[in-house]
Enzyme design. Structure first.
Site, PDB file in Angstrom:
ATOM      1  N   ARG A 192      -3.753  10.799   5.052  1.00 19.41           N
ATOM      2  CA  ARG A 192      -4.497  11.032   3.800  1.00 19.41           C
ATOM      3  C   ARG A 192      -5.846  11.664   4.100  1.00 19.41           C
ATOM      4  O   ARG A 192      -6.303  12.566   3.404  1.00 19.41           O
ATOM      5  CB  ARG A 192      -4.717   9.702   3.068  1.00 19.41           C
TER       6      ARG A 192
ATOM      7  N   SER B 170      -3.067   0.752  -0.172  1.00 13.82           N
ATOM      8  CA  SER B 170      -3.715   0.613   1.131  1.00 13.82           C
ATOM      9  C   SER B 170      -4.459  -0.723   1.221  1.00 13.82           C
ATOM     10  O   SER B 170      -4.296  -1.488   2.171  1.00 13.82           O
ATOM     11  CB  SER B 170      -4.679   1.792   1.332  1.00 13.82           C
TER      12      SER B 170
ATOM     13  N   HIS C 224     -12.149  -9.535  -1.328  1.00 11.89           N
ATOM     14  CA  HIS C 224     -12.228  -8.163  -0.819  1.00 11.89           C
ATOM     15  C   HIS C 224     -13.285  -7.385  -1.588  1.00 11.89           C
ATOM     16  O   HIS C 224     -13.340  -7.447  -2.818  1.00 11.89           O
ATOM     17  CB  HIS C 224     -10.871  -7.469  -0.984  1.00 11.89           C
TER      18      HIS C 224
ATOM     19  N   ASP D 145      -0.199   1.418   6.982  1.00 11.72           N
ATOM     20  CA  ASP D 145      -1.431   1.841   6.302  1.00 11.72           C
ATOM     21  C   ASP D 145      -2.294   2.713   7.208  1.00 11.72           C
ATOM     22  O   ASP D 145      -2.836   3.727   6.773  1.00 11.72           O
ATOM     23  CB  ASP D 145      -2.232   0.613   5.831  1.00 11.72           C
TER      24      ASP D 145
ATOM     25  N   LYS E 123      -2.810  -4.634   3.225  1.00  6.47           N
ATOM     26  CA  LYS E 123      -3.485  -5.448   4.246  1.00  6.47           C
ATOM     27  C   LYS E 123      -3.744  -6.860   3.731  1.00  6.47           C
ATOM     28  O   LYS E 123      -3.628  -7.834   4.471  1.00  6.47           O
ATOM     29  CB  LYS E 123      -4.803  -4.770   4.653  1.00  6.47           C
TER      30      LYS E 123
HETATM   31  N1  URA Z   1     -10.141   0.993   1.491  1.00  6.24           N
HETATM   32  C1  URA Z   1      -8.899   0.931   2.020  1.00  6.24           C
HETATM   33  O1  URA Z   1      -8.573   0.001   2.748  1.00  6.24           O
HETATM   34  N2  URA Z   1      -8.021   1.915   1.747  1.00  6.24           N
HETATM   35  C2  URA Z   1      -8.325   2.952   0.949  1.00  6.24           C
HETATM   36  O2  URA Z   1      -7.479   3.794   0.725  1.00  6.24           O
HETATM   37  C3  URA Z   1      -9.623   3.017   0.401  1.00  6.24           C
HETATM   38  C4  URA Z   1     -10.519   2.016   0.680  1.00  6.24           C
END
Ligand code: URA
Length: 434
Positions: free
Chosen positions: A171, A186, A85, A164, A190
């Protein structure tokens, strides 16, 4: 909702007390089910933004978000499955290189990818610039492909951590995006729902990153690694610089072309260096071998063409035209092409990376389907930090589906700070958190 009423959960948080696992779960599930109101959730998110969450609470929040949807079952794929990631950057085409390298080493890589966000690009958009390439895979297609060729790129389905998406949107409207535990939960919700066993995080710092300072990036990296490990996963993070775009290409097809160059042993050295460092960590975790051996393998698989061959198989498996590897002209080309010349001589002292990323997005490289969007749009940098420049020399080339305005040319020029003194380069790889 069952258990403690949401009002009491909020009261506890606002008094500075912690919430237990059951309360956090009730809050998240209640929000997804519509039983917790957006204003109640916003209160909790604001309190968390102001006072933070413990590591344990961050894990509970992440797990509650994972439990809001399905988790991919990758158990039919043998081996330690590794996902990677990036926290997002400008010109970050590293996944296109690391995934084939790691897969060529025998590490199964079910790579979940995202779309462009703000000034940063998205791997899914980049891959889709290859004619025919399909990133919308079903769970079965993803698993089958990893079993057959060792890797796949797929956009995360809506069923993975749906909480999310709902929370992120709230947010976004309540100025609580920048909260560290909310970012960690967040990202991790995922990743955990994606079902891999180990994660390599590329946490970027600098002007073109979400975390500008190295200290903030390190805090994010430490938290991502610690919470992943608490969740029973292997994890490591590299801190890499986004103080200038990575490589020379910014924009979907332009970046694919640059990634192919690197896979052929050519291309910019910064892209190669970051890609090898990340791939080595993926191989180390996936094969459980020492760092040095993993690094040697990554280097060898890049040099001997195995990674390029794996990329070819991946493109073919996902419906893309793999002839792009030999004939890069088959990649989409934006019709307008404008060179931006320097008006002063000196040395490139810095590049306003975030602004350049936003410009590329406006030129048509961002996420979009409108008439301004084009897979070939973007910017090619001819000068990078530390390069000498003479007035009149080309700093970069803009590619767009529409005529480029003189203002955009000036804005691009202004992104390059040309100094008389020597430039100070930030370390490309500033650390590793394991
Ligand atoms: N990337 C994400 O997936 N979530 C966030 O809150 C910030 C960056």
């Amino acid at each position: 909702m069952r258990g403690m009423p949401v009002y009491r959960i909020l009261e506890k948080r606002l008094r500075g007390e912690t919430n237990d696992q059951e309360e956090i779960r009730a809050l998240i599930h209640g929000f997804v089910d519509g039983k917790v109101l957006p204003e109640q959730m916003a209160t909790w998110l604001t309190a968390v933004t102001l006072t933070g969450l413990s590591e344990e609470e961050t894990l509970w929040l992440t797990e509650a978000m994972v439990a809001s949807g399905k988790t991919l079952d990758l158990s039919s794929i043998p081996g330690i499955k590794v996902d990677k990631h990036s926290s997002g950057g400008v010109g970050d085409k590293v996944s296109l290189i690391t995934v084939p390298i790691a897969a060529a080493a025998g590490v199964p890589v079910p790579k979940l990818t995202g779309r462009a966000l703000g000034h940063t690009g998205g791997t899914a958009d980049k891959l889709e610039s290859i004619p025919g390439f399909r990133v919308e895979l079903t769970e079965d297609e993803l698993i089958d492909q990893v079993r057959k060729i060792g890797c796949a790129f797929a956009v995360a389905s809506k069923d993975l951590a749906p909480a999310d998406k709902l929370i992120y949107s709230l947010r976004d409207r309540t100025a609580t995006v920048a909260s560290l535990p909310l970012i960690v939960s967040s990202i991790l919700s995922k990743k955990l729902a994606g079902g891999a066993d180990a994660f390599v995080f590329d946490v970027k710092f600098g002007d073109g990153a979400f975390m500008n300072s190295l200290e903030d990036a390190r805090r994010l990296a430490c938290s991502l690694v610690a919470v992943s490990q608490k969740a029973g996963k292997q994890a490591v993070a590299l801190l890499t610089s986004m103080d200038e775009p990575l490589g020379r290409a910014v924009g979907n097809a332009l970046e694919v072309a640059e990634a192919i160059e690197v896979l052929k042993g050519e291309g910019p050295s910064d892209v190669r260096e970051v890609s090898l460092a990340i791939a080595a960590q993926m191989i180390r975790l996936g094969l459980s071998i020492p760092n040095e051996e993993a690094r040697r393998k990554a280097q060898e698989l890049l040099t001997n063409g195995s990674a390029l061959e794996k990329f070819q198989r991946l493109i073919e498996a996902q419906g893309g035209n793999a002839r792009v590897l030999e004939e890069m002209d088959l990649l989409p080309q934006a019709p307008e092409r404008v060179e931006v010349q320097a008006t002063a001589s000196g040395v490139v002292g810095s590049i306003a990376t975030r602004r350049l990323g936003l410009l590329a997005s406006r030129l048509g490289a961002g996420r979009g389907t409108g008439s301004d969007w084009h897979p070939g749009a973007g910017i090619r940098l001819l000068k990078k930090v530390g390069d000498p420049v003479t007035a009149g020399e080309t700093l970069g080339i803009l590619f767009s589906p529409r005529p480029v305005s003189p203002q955009e040319v000036n804005e691009t020029r202004a992104c390059f700070d040309i100094q008389q003194a020597e430039a100070r380069k930030t370390d490309l790889i500033a650390g590793l958190v394991a």
